[in-house]
Design a protein around this motif. Structure first.
Motif, PDB file in Angstrom:
ATOM      1  N   ARG A 182     -47.666  36.167  -1.505  1.00  0.00           N
ATOM      2  CA  ARG A 182     -48.261  36.844  -2.630  1.00  0.00           C
ATOM      3  C   ARG A 182     -48.931  35.194  -3.161  1.00  0.00           C
ATOM      4  N   LYS A 183     -50.256  35.533  -3.286  1.00  0.00           N
ATOM      5  CA  LYS A 183     -50.823  33.894  -3.420  1.00  0.00           C
ATOM      6  C   LYS A 183     -51.716  33.939  -4.579  1.00  0.00           C
ATOM      7  N   GLU A 184     -50.923  32.801  -5.606  1.00  0.00           N
ATOM      8  CA  GLU A 184     -51.135  32.718  -7.165  1.00  0.00           C
ATOM      9  C   GLU A 184     -52.836  32.563  -7.507  1.00  0.00           C
ATOM     10  N   ARG A 185     -53.627  31.709  -6.277  1.00  0.00           N
ATOM     11  CA  ARG A 185     -54.655  31.461  -6.338  1.00  0.00           C
ATOM     12  C   ARG A 185     -56.001  32.110  -5.670  1.00  0.00           C
ATOM     13  N   ALA A 186     -56.913  32.782  -5.978  1.00  0.00           N
ATOM     14  CA  ALA A 186     -58.364  33.489  -5.399  1.00  0.00           C
ATOM     15  C   ALA A 186     -58.641  32.679  -4.383  1.00  0.00           C
TER      16      ALA A 186
END
Length: 363
Positions: A182-186
């Motif tokens: 999962r990416k926590e930053r766009a």
């Protein structure tokens, strides 16, 4: 004529006094196979091919009829196609490309090979304090070293700073048990190329191991692993070429004996961007957002597995001589040779104490 300089499999070893395996940013030479002493060349077979935008070559001693070239090559080609489908930044249908387009805060399933490469990349990112960062893709594209066209002008400091807001390996959450990431930053995007070639070498080696083949050399895009002995019955002898751009006939700067070990080389002298008479390396320092600007020309790393050697070589180019030695000295069974520009001469060679070559440390 293949990239390895031979036309057919079985006659290749007898003619193979020098094997040239060149990659985009590194060149290695396999030397000493047909020079002297008794030879069992006829026992070895080999083949080469193209995959993932580069070339590969394999030489091995088969142990039974199931190890014939066509069978082994078919398995390896299928593996490399799978790796390309998962790891390529140039294929819009690859797993990496699909992940890069995904929004933040969403659990994305990750296939096994991509998980292994990403996990290794994150391990090296932590070891190197961010000198290697698998989320550097936005910066790679900004500077024109990815799928994007090279920029017409050098990116401004402000643009680099804004692009860095979409980077940072700390902003990835990986669950190996659920096989999700999962990416926590766009805007966070992956580029796994610093480890992918080395991982490909290790994966090919596993196929050969499964066939119980004990003597082989695997080369993929300039990174390699050597197991057992060469056709001369000795450890594989690999020459590391002098880091000179556009050199038609590579010159050896050192020779390394490899036995059950891997070698990877990273450098900034062949792939670069030139703007306003300034040269910018293709290796980006993730900590600054700018191409590496130090005296390092190339770094070669010897390690037990090629994925580790590959990632460490890139990290060491970023870290510079002192940082590279400090990092490598902190690891077990890993050695490095760094080629540096010198104010007192053309180049300087710095090697760790256990470097398995002919060049003494700090020569």
């Amino acid at each position: 004529m293949s990239a390895f300089g031979f036309e057919t499999s079985r006659p290749l070893i007898a003619r193979w006094t020098t094997l040239i395996a060149s990659a985009l940013v590194s060149t290695v030479l396999l030397v000493g196979i047909g020079c002297d002493g008794p030879s069992s060349d006829q026992d070895f077979i080999g083949f080469d091919g193209q995959a993932m935008g580069t070339q590969y070559g394999i030489v091995y001693r088969p142990v039974n009829e199931f190890d014939e070239e066509a069978i082994v090559q078919a398995e390896i080609d299928a593996l490399l196609e799978q790796l390309d489908e998962e790891l390529s930044n140039w294929r819009t249908d690859s797993w990496v490309s699909k992940f890069n387009e995904a929004p933040a805060s969403v659990e994305i399933e990750i296939p096994e090979h991509a998980l292994q490469v990403l996990s290794k990349s994150l391990d090296i990112a932590r070891l190197s304090n961010g000198a290697l960062d698998p989320t550097v893709s936005p910066l790679v594209e900004l500077w024109g070293f990815g799928a994007s066209e090279p920029p017409p002008a050098v990116p401004s400091d402000a643009l680099v700073e804004r692009t860095m807001e979409h980077c940072g390996y700390e902003n990835l959450t990986v669950d190996p048990n659920a096989q999700t990431v999962r990416k926590e930053r766009a805007g966070l995007q992956l580029n796994l190329s610093a480890v992918a070639k080395g991982y490909a070498v290790d994966s090919i080696a596993k196929i050969l191991d499964q066939h119980e083949i004990v003597d082989y050399l695997v080369e993929f895009g300039g990174e390699l692993k050597a197991v057992g002995v060469s056709p001369k019955g000795r450890p594989w002898r690999v020459g590391i070429s002098k880091p000179i751009a556009n050199l038609d006939r590579p010159r050896t700067i050192d020779q390394v004996l490899l036995e059950n070990r891997a070698l990877a080389t990273s450098g900034n002298y062949q792939n670069f961007l030139k703007r306003d008479e300034e040269v910018y390396s293709h290796i980006i320092d993730p900590r600054t957002g700018f191409p590496v600007d130090n005296q390092v020309l190339s770094v070669s790393v010897v390690a037990p597995d090629c994925a580790l050697a590959d990632g460490l070589a890139t990290a060491c180019v970023v870290l510079g001589v002192d940082g590279a030695r400090s990092l490598i000295d902190s690891l077990t069974n890993v050695e490095t040779l760094v080629v540096v520009r010198s104010n007192e001469g053309p180049i300087r060679i710095v090697a760790t104490d256990g470097w398995p070559g002919m060049v003494p440390p700090d020569e």
